[in-house]
Design a protein around this motif. Structure first.
Motif, mmCIF file in Angstrom:
data_model
loop_
_atom_site.group_PDB
_atom_site.id
_atom_site.type_symbol
_atom_site.label_atom_id
_atom_site.label_comp_id
_atom_site.label_asym_id
_atom_site.label_seq_id
_atom_site.Cartn_x
_atom_site.Cartn_y
_atom_site.Cartn_z
ATOM 1 N N GLY A 105 -3.777 8.514 42.339
ATOM 2 C CA GLY A 105 -4.555 7.811 41.340
ATOM 3 C C GLY A 105 -4.591 8.406 39.955
ATOM 4 N N ALA A 106 -3.812 9.443 39.685
ATOM 5 C CA ALA A 106 -3.813 10.058 38.359
ATOM 6 C C ALA A 106 -2.914 9.280 37.401
ATOM 7 C CB ALA A 106 -3.350 11.508 38.447
ATOM 8 N N ARG A 107 -3.178 9.451 36.121
ATOM 9 C CA ARG A 107 -2.261 8.995 35.086
ATOM 10 C C ARG A 107 -1.353 10.173 34.745
ATOM 11 N NH1 ARG A 107 -2.454 8.604 29.290
ATOM 12 N NH2 ARG A 107 -4.588 9.443 29.253
ATOM 13 N N VAL A 108 -0.051 9.943 34.683
ATOM 14 C CA VAL A 108 0.906 11.048 34.618
ATOM 15 C C VAL A 108 1.859 10.876 33.442
ATOM 16 C CG1 VAL A 108 2.785 12.241 35.817
ATOM 17 C CG2 VAL A 108 0.797 11.446 37.109
ATOM 18 N N THR A 109 2.066 11.983 32.720
ATOM 19 C CA THR A 109 3.123 12.068 31.717
ATOM 20 C C THR A 109 4.045 13.212 32.101
ATOM 21 O OG1 THR A 109 1.665 11.253 29.967
ATOM 22 C CG2 THR A 109 3.666 12.401 29.276
ATOM 23 N N VAL A 110 5.337 12.935 32.221
ATOM 24 C CA VAL A 110 6.338 13.949 32.558
ATOM 25 C C VAL A 110 7.109 14.299 31.290
ATOM 26 C CG1 VAL A 110 8.372 14.513 33.938
ATOM 27 C CG2 VAL A 110 6.557 13.076 34.915
ATOM 28 N N LEU A 111 7.165 15.587 30.976
ATOM 29 C CA LEU A 111 7.882 16.066 29.786
ATOM 30 C C LEU A 111 9.056 16.931 30.230
ATOM 31 C CD1 LEU A 111 4.766 17.127 27.647
ATOM 32 C CD2 LEU A 111 5.960 14.921 27.647
ATOM 33 N N GLU A 112 10.261 16.519 29.909
ATOM 34 C CA GLU A 112 11.478 17.235 30.292
ATOM 35 C C GLU A 112 12.240 17.638 29.038
ATOM 36 O OE1 GLU A 112 14.582 19.107 31.420
ATOM 37 O OE2 GLU A 112 13.073 18.587 32.943
ATOM 38 N N ALA A 113 12.591 18.918 28.923
ATOM 39 C CA ALA A 113 13.276 19.411 27.730
ATOM 40 C C ALA A 113 14.725 18.940 27.652
ATOM 41 C CB ALA A 113 13.226 20.940 27.701
ATOM 42 N N ASP A 114 15.363 18.722 28.794
ATOM 43 C CA ASP A 114 16.775 18.360 28.815
ATOM 44 C C ASP A 114 16.957 16.870 28.512
ATOM 45 O OD1 ASP A 114 19.503 18.548 29.144
ATOM 46 O OD2 ASP A 114 19.418 19.438 31.142
ATOM 47 N N THR A 115 18.221 16.472 28.398
ATOM 48 C CA THR A 115 18.538 15.072 28.150
ATOM 49 C C THR A 115 18.595 14.264 29.438
ATOM 50 O OG1 THR A 115 20.905 15.607 28.214
ATOM 51 C CG2 THR A 115 19.811 15.590 26.045
ATOM 52 N N ARG A 116 18.431 14.925 30.570
ATOM 53 C CA ARG A 116 18.438 14.226 31.848
ATOM 54 C C ARG A 116 17.396 14.851 32.758
ATOM 55 N NH1 ARG A 116 20.328 16.945 36.074
ATOM 56 N NH2 ARG A 116 21.442 18.887 35.667
ATOM 57 N N LEU A 117 17.047 14.128 33.815
ATOM 58 C CA LEU A 117 16.136 14.621 34.841
ATOM 59 C C LEU A 117 16.937 15.230 35.991
ATOM 60 C CD1 LEU A 117 13.820 11.480 34.947
ATOM 61 C CD2 LEU A 117 13.200 13.714 33.995
ATOM 62 N N GLY A 118 16.252 15.930 36.871
ATOM 63 C CA GLY A 118 16.881 16.376 38.110
ATOM 64 C C GLY A 118 17.136 17.849 38.229
ATOM 65 N N ILE A 176 23.344 13.989 46.429
ATOM 66 C CA ILE A 176 21.937 14.412 46.396
ATOM 67 C C ILE A 176 21.356 14.195 44.997
ATOM 68 C CG2 ILE A 176 20.495 16.504 46.392
ATOM 69 C CD1 ILE A 176 20.882 15.608 49.161
ATOM 70 N N GLY A 177 22.222 14.204 43.991
ATOM 71 C CA GLY A 177 21.762 13.958 42.630
ATOM 72 C C GLY A 177 21.104 12.603 42.440
ATOM 73 N N ARG A 178 21.253 11.688 43.400
ATOM 74 C CA ARG A 178 20.556 10.404 43.324
ATOM 75 C C ARG A 178 19.063 10.556 43.583
ATOM 76 N NH1 ARG A 178 22.924 6.122 47.287
ATOM 77 N NH2 ARG A 178 21.354 4.846 46.197
ATOM 78 N N LEU A 179 18.658 11.609 44.305
ATOM 79 C CA LEU A 179 17.261 11.731 44.708
ATOM 80 C C LEU A 179 16.301 11.814 43.524
ATOM 81 C CD1 LEU A 179 15.098 12.009 46.897
ATOM 82 C CD2 LEU A 179 15.604 14.469 46.987
ATOM 83 N N PRO A 180 16.500 12.727 42.567
ATOM 84 C CA PRO A 180 15.548 12.767 41.455
ATOM 85 C C PRO A 180 15.529 11.479 40.642
ATOM 86 C CG PRO A 180 17.439 14.211 41.024
ATOM 87 C CD PRO A 180 17.507 13.807 42.453
ATOM 88 N N MET A 181 16.672 10.804 40.533
ATOM 89 C CA MET A 181 16.691 9.544 39.792
ATOM 90 C C MET A 181 15.844 8.489 40.504
ATOM 91 S SD MET A 181 18.505 10.424 37.238
ATOM 92 C CE MET A 181 17.818 12.052 37.514
ATOM 93 N N ALA A 182 15.920 8.459 41.825
ATOM 94 C CA ALA A 182 15.132 7.489 42.586
ATOM 95 C C ALA A 182 13.646 7.817 42.518
ATOM 96 C CB ALA A 182 15.608 7.453 44.040
ATOM 97 N N VAL A 183 13.313 9.104 42.569
ATOM 98 C CA VAL A 183 11.906 9.493 42.445
ATOM 99 C C VAL A 183 11.377 9.129 41.068
ATOM 100 C CG1 VAL A 183 10.261 11.406 42.532
ATOM 101 C CG2 VAL A 183 12.178 11.361 44.126
ATOM 102 N N ALA A 184 12.172 9.387 40.036
ATOM 103 C CA ALA A 184 11.757 9.053 38.671
ATOM 104 C C ALA A 184 11.551 7.547 38.521
ATOM 105 C CB ALA A 184 12.796 9.556 37.674
ATOM 106 N N ALA A 185 12.441 6.763 39.112
ATOM 107 C CA ALA A 185 12.295 5.311 39.030
ATOM 108 C C ALA A 185 11.011 4.856 39.713
ATOM 109 C CB ALA A 185 13.507 4.633 39.660
ATOM 110 N N ALA A 186 10.703 5.464 40.871
ATOM 111 C CA ALA A 186 9.467 5.117 41.571
ATOM 112 C C ALA A 186 8.246 5.516 40.747
ATOM 113 C CB ALA A 186 9.439 5.795 42.938
ATOM 114 N N CYS A 187 8.330 6.676 40.087
ATOM 115 C CA CYS A 187 7.216 7.124 39.241
ATOM 116 C C CYS A 187 7.029 6.184 38.046
ATOM 117 C CB CYS A 187 7.465 8.548 38.756
ATOM 118 S SG CYS A 187 7.311 9.818 40.037
ATOM 119 N N ALA A 188 8.132 5.807 37.422
ATOM 120 C CA ALA A 188 8.045 4.907 36.276
ATOM 121 C C ALA A 188 7.454 3.559 36.694
ATOM 122 C CB ALA A 188 9.424 4.723 35.651
ATOM 123 N N ALA A 189 7.855 3.064 37.867
ATOM 124 C CA ALA A 189 7.323 1.795 38.355
ATOM 125 C C ALA A 189 5.824 1.879 38.620
ATOM 126 C CB ALA A 189 8.067 1.382 39.623
ATOM 127 N N ALA A 190 5.351 3.106 38.948
ATOM 128 C CA ALA A 190 3.925 3.308 39.207
ATOM 129 C C ALA A 190 3.147 3.627 37.937
ATOM 130 C CB ALA A 190 3.742 4.429 40.227
#
Length: 478
Positions: free
Chosen positions: A23-36, A224-238
């Motif tokens: 139930g939290a509101r979340v902001t993710v800050l990543e220094a790189d140009t990609r996630l994972g 395996i590099g698909r995993l963080p992208m899928a998690v990020a997509a789920a987070c963005a959808a939420a």
């Protein structure tokens, strides 16, 4: 409640995923140009998808495979297509002995091809030696060498531990890196007896379940590099706000208990912060607010390594050894420390282009950072030279890709868990702050997922994050 997650690797993304579920509101800050972070999929030879970082995850811990299923990758999970690794030792590629715990054997009879007669004779002394006390912690290599001789360490333990930590077995903490072996060393007078006891308990547990033995490792079709992208997509959808190319320069906690993060372009405020960064970066941000934790974090060392991905015409490679690849003991004096036959190991790699054979090698251990200073062409040639010596491979690749991981793997020396306890005590005294990542209680993907969930539970007390994180705690660490 608004939570800043600083760091978009799998630990930070797991924390964000859990926080959103609670139930939290979340902001993710990543220094790189990609996630994972260290989970990164790419391609070679134009069409062949490959992992350029970690390529598999321990399946007997529930966290990572559970997360993959939760974000829609359940149907893409695949065990290795072939079982059994090998060692390039004493002049040839030899099957990895069975029945060992991180290279420590339970039955010396399985070691005839790997160890010399003198090495085998030294193992037999274990039963006659007085008990070796391990105290609060001990280096894996030092303890095993005292019980079974240095050859077991140099030919078996070193390459296996090196594959996980890119470290030095004579420095790595047994309590942190191989906790089940540490428990056996405390409980049993003989190390061989301790390993056999572990194996017997594992077999009994499997029999009690009454089902076929499950895979030890699991991969994901497409990498395996698909995993963080899928998690990020789920987070963005939420509803998560995920920002790339956004390094945090300063982190402060105000008198009203709110946290302020300063980036290059703005200042953000939040009720809580999860720091999911490598230890040096976390230390820099905590120097002002939690200096005791920052000082301990600064002392965590990292090893760097390079991965060389090679694509060959399958018709030109000849017959490679059976199995998924091989490890190389450092005492062999070779450039590479391992090679994975990706086309053998993963059915999806073989299927995507039947005309290609994809292999990869890894180079670099702790203290060998100079290896990464060599140019790509030289790393490719070093890899080809060793592959030819090990397997007879004489073909030239149709494509190659070098990936450097600077400071990629945290080291767990003797006393590491005590250091982690001091860090957690210092951070735990500051409300609304938690740490996550590979630097603490496991470098494998399940451990990092658990770390992120545990951090979520700490900044949102009373929620499910801590319970989920503990689900696999008694399983072996990667």
């Amino acid at each position: 409640m608004h939570v800043l997650v600083i760091g978009g690797g799998i630990s930070g993304l797991s924390a964000a995923h859990q926080l959103l579920a609670d139930g939290a509101r979340v902001t993710v800050l990543e220094a790189d140009t990609r996630l994972g972070g260290k989970l990164h999929a790419g391609s070679v030879a134009g069409t062949a998808a490959v992992d350029l970082g970690a390529e598999s995850m321990l399946a007997r811990r529930p966290e990572a495979v559970g997360l993959a299923r939760a974000v829609g990758l359940g149907d893409a999970l695949q065990p290795p297509a072939v079982a059994g690794g090998a060692l390039w030792t004493r002049g040839q590629v030899r099957p990895m002995p069975k029945g060992h715990v991180m290279g420590v054997p339970g039955d010396p009879a399985t070691l005839g091809e790997v160890l010399s007669p003198d090495g085998l004779a030294r193992i037999a002394e274990d039963a006659r030696l007085p008990r070796t006390e391990v105290g609060d912690d001990v280096a894996v290599g030092a303890y095993v060498a005292e019980r079974l001789g240095r050859e077991v360490v140099d030919r078996l333990v070193e390459p296996l531990l090196g594959g996980v930590y890119a470290g030095d077995a004579y420095q790595i903490s047994m309590r942190a890196a191989v906790p089940q072996l540490f428990e056996a060393a405390r409980d049993e007078r003989s190390l061989l007896a301790g390993v056999r006891a572990l194996q017997e308990r594992a077999a009994a547990a499997q029999e009690a379940v009454g089902s076929p033995q499950s895979p030890v490792f699991m991969g994901i079709e497409g990498g395996i590099g698909r995993l963080p992208m899928a998690v990020a997509a789920a987070c963005a959808a939420a509803g998560a706000d995920i920002r790339l190319s956004t390094p945090v320069r300063k982190l402060r906690r105000g008198p009203d208990a709110a946290w302020t993060a300063v980036t290059d372009h703005e200042t953000l405020t939040a009720d809580a912060v999860v720091l999911a960064l490598p230890a040096p970066s976390a230390a820099r941000l905590l120097t002002a607010e939690v200096p005791a934790a920052a000082g301990e974090l600064e002392r965590i060392e990292y090893a760097s390594m390079a991965l060389v991905t090679l694509a060959f015409r399958r018709a030109e490679t000849g017959e490679l050894p059976a199995g998924s690849g091989f490890l190389v003991p450092p005492v062999e004096g070779r450039s590479i420390k391992a090679s994975t036959f990706s086309t053998h190991k993963w059915g999806w790699v073989a299927a995507q282009d039947p005309s290609l054979c994809v292999l990869r090698t890894s180079l670099g251990r702790i203290g060998e950072e100079a290896v990464l200073a060599r140019d790509d062409a030289e790393l490719v040639e070093l890899s080809l030279r060793d592959l030819h010596a090990a397997t007879g491979l004489a073909a030239r690749p149709v494509d190659s890709l070098v990936t450097r991981w600077y400071g990629g793997l945290p080291q767990y020396p003797v006393g590491h868990l005590d250091r982690v306890a001091r860090i957690e005590a210092a951070v735990g005294a500051v409300p609304g702050l938690a740490l996550a990542g590979a630097a603490f209680e496991g470098v494998g993907i399940p451990a990092c997922v658990a770390s992120g969930r545990r951090a979520a539970g700490r900044v949102l007390p009373g929620t499910t994050g801590t319970t989920l994180a503990r689900a696999g705690e008694k399983s072996e660490r990667e």
